[in-house]
Write a protein that holds these residues in place. Structure first.
Motif: not given
Length: 232
Positions: A131, A134-135, A155, A158, A162, A192-194, A196-197, A199
């Motif tokens: 993670l 990823n950030v 970050r 964040i 997750l 990006e998180i939305k 990639k994950f 979320s």
């Protein structure tokens, strides 16, 4: 993804605070749904009910009446200990003040909710390292919060949000303490998180540009939904 898989259902949610002899209606009967994988901004002036809504969705406060379902479950049907466990497993938080523990490294801060949930240290460590990568912080994982910039600290927050694969991520003014450059980096990271994950993210923000860039905006005024706009 199947059609209309709901992460959040809010039905006629009311919150009344006693202030002396007066009743303060913080939320006056709010209803909406959020599908899994959606990112939604909640906007409105101070006192509109944004923070109250966020705290109830995060099970940090309880409703006076109405119902919330997160992943089809009503957390308030449980006792306090079960609510805490539900919160840790199903909800990720990102606050304006990132609430990192100063005596722990970025990696240890990220691991914390996973360790509290009782997952194995080895698995949690591997996931936390991924993670942080990823950030964009894999080279800073052993630094302490005091050694990180404000944007880097956020970050880490964040990544920590997750770690338990939450059903819902709640972000309260996540870029409120940052300069415009770092704020923009955090805004891009959310998108990006939305992706990639996959979320589901609800963001309370005063940042008009950030809100406008998101696909959906729920505007509150005086504890009621004034509008619920979807960008095409």
């Amino acid at each position: 993804m199947g059609a209309n898989v709901l992460a959040v259902q809010v039905e006629n949610l009311k919150k009344i605070y006693k202030v002396g002899e007066e009743d303060l209606n913080a939320l006056g009967g709010v209803s909406f749904q959020i599908q899994k994988g959606e990112i939604v901004a909640v906007i409105g002036e101070s006192g509109s009910g944004k923070s109250t809504l966020l705290h109830i969705l995060g099970t940090l406060d309880s409703p006076t009446s109405g119902k919330i379902l997160i992943d089809g479950k009503n957390p308030f049907e449980k006792n306090d200990k079960s609510i805490s466990s539900f919160r840790n497993l199903h909800i990720g938080f990102i606050f304006q003040h990132n609430n990192l523990l100063p005596e722990f490294s970025a990696l240890e801060n990220t691991m914390m909710p996973g360790l509290i949930a009782g997952y194995s240290e080895k698995n949690v460590r591997q996931k936390a390292e991924k993670l942080l990568e990823n950030v964009g912080l894999n080279k800073r994982k052993n630094h302490f919060p005091s050694q990180l910039s404000g944007g880097e600290q956020q970050r880490v927050a964040i990544a920590r949000a997750l770690i338990n694969d939450p059903v819902l991520i709640l972000a309260d003014e996540p870029s409120g303490n940052l300069d415009s450059k770092n704020a923009n980096l955090i805004h891009e990271l959310f998108k990006e998180i939305k992706i990639k994950f996959k979320s589901t993210i609800l963001v309370v923000t005063h940042n008009k540009e950030f809100a406008a860039a998101l696909p959906r905006r729920i505007r509150l005024r005086d504890g009621l939904i004034l509008s619920d706009e979807h960008s095409s």
